[in-house]
Design a protein around this motif. Sequence first.
Motif, PDB file in Angstrom:
ATOM      1  N   ARG A  31      50.139  36.363  43.935  1.00  0.00           N
ATOM      2  CA  ARG A  31      49.672  34.971  44.013  1.00  0.00           C
ATOM      3  C   ARG A  31      50.536  34.161  44.975  1.00  0.00           C
ATOM      4  NH1 ARG A  31      45.306  31.595  43.495  1.00  0.00           N
ATOM      5  NH2 ARG A  31      46.058  29.476  43.172  1.00  0.00           N
ATOM      6  N   ASN A  51      45.599  39.935  47.161  1.00  0.00           N
ATOM      7  CA  ASN A  51      44.996  39.957  45.834  1.00  0.00           C
ATOM      8  C   ASN A  51      45.622  41.043  44.976  1.00  0.00           C
ATOM      9  OD1 ASN A  51      42.598  38.005  46.041  1.00  0.00           O
ATOM     10  ND2 ASN A  51      42.280  39.310  47.836  1.00  0.00           N
ATOM     11  N   THR A  66      38.181  35.625  49.168  1.00  0.00           N
ATOM     12  CA  THR A  66      38.870  36.014  47.930  1.00  0.00           C
ATOM     13  C   THR A  66      40.337  36.252  48.238  1.00  0.00           C
ATOM     14  OG1 THR A  66      36.865  37.080  47.087  1.00  0.00           O
ATOM     15  CG2 THR A  66      38.940  37.697  46.050  1.00  0.00           C
ATOM     16  N   ALA A  92      43.701  36.141  44.020  1.00  0.00           N
ATOM     17  CA  ALA A  92      42.926  36.440  42.815  1.00  0.00           C
ATOM     18  C   ALA A  92      43.501  37.632  42.065  1.00  0.00           C
ATOM     19  CB  ALA A  92      41.468  36.721  43.179  1.00  0.00           C
TER      20      ALA A  92
END
Length: 265
Positions: free
Chosen positions: A166, A180, A248, A251
């Motif tokens: 993160r 991710n 994305t 995540a």
Amino acid sequence: MLIDLSGKTALITGSTGGIGLAAATGLARAGARVVINGRDADRVETAIRHVLDAVARSDVSGVATDLASAEGCEKLIQAVPDPDILVNNVGIFGPKPFFDIDDATWDRFFQLNVMSGVRLARAYMQRMMDRGWGRVVFLSSESALNIPADMIHYGFTKTAVLSISRGLAKVAAGSGVTVNSVLPGPTMSEGVQEMLKDMAEEQGVSIEEAGEMFVKAERPSSVLQRPATVEEVANMIVYACSKEASATSGAALRVDGGVVDSIVP
């Protein structure tokens, strides 16, 4: 959706078997140049042949080095200086009572499961950001959220991976590089099959049936009610590495069969 990673180089750590090998095969099938990694040179060569058998004329090579040390990571960095895709898959697990986990074991799990990914991301991400494109995927686990009482040392490392992933996504903000985590649940890898062998023999059932029994007994919140296959987890990894996953980042992508009892990812 047609995932096309032609022209991209993907490095997958710990990819001589299990989820890592399935991810390497999936990325090769998507057209990426694939670099296999493992500690044992013979196993690396066997994994290369596996990918070539599964994906004819794929571009696959390998580097044998142990990523549990800074020196091992540096060997890999020198051999593969500039990948477009980094899948930090390498890791160890195993149940052990908390009071029997000594400092050396804590450090061994931390160095391999956490610091290998830190070292490789530190080496590769800046160049990805300079180019304006890159994919970094960390393999976490549902154990990062449901810390197992018999594997606290393992769960701790997988929680750490979530934090690092993160944070690195924020470091790469706006650069075209995504970071991710993928969180498998119980997965029928070689290691899990070995763990289930005794149960299968005692109960007089197949490994697959033992896997279902294990999930129902030890992960009763599972919606899937069986272990995932390594290919099912690899599918999520390949997607996270794709151009189509450009929105994305930061995540935690669960492939846990619904083990984590939450309505949000």
